[in-house]
Design a protein around this motif. Sequence first.
Motif: not given
Length: 121
Positions: A29, A32-33, A35-38, A41, A111, A115
């Motif tokens: 879990k 997977g999160k 990959l959404q952490d900013d 970026s 990443t 993935r």
Amino acid sequence: MRIEACYEALGGDYQDVSKRLPTQKMIEKFIGKFLQDDSYSQLCAAFAAGNCEESFRAAHTLKGVAGNLGFTRLMHSASLLTEALREKSGPIPEASVALLEDVKQDYDVTTGAIRAYLSEK
């Protein structure tokens, strides 16, 4: 791919993270999160803008998240960048450019492994 192989591919420490997140399901879990952490970026954007303070904050956040998830290689490169940017004002130090490249490479490896692991689930 087993989750241990994912951690091996990304240069992480599965045994370490399994002490903090006691089940494989929880680890899945949170990776997977990731990959959404900013924070990554934000780091790249702040660095491109020449903002040393924001770059420091983003690198520090990325280091912490990577450390909590047992992403040892990424945590190490983010830590080196964090220290190069710590308590700097003005422009980003030239020596930090190479350190950011190391972070980028480690982030891509991390990443990519995540993935690959999640796509097999």
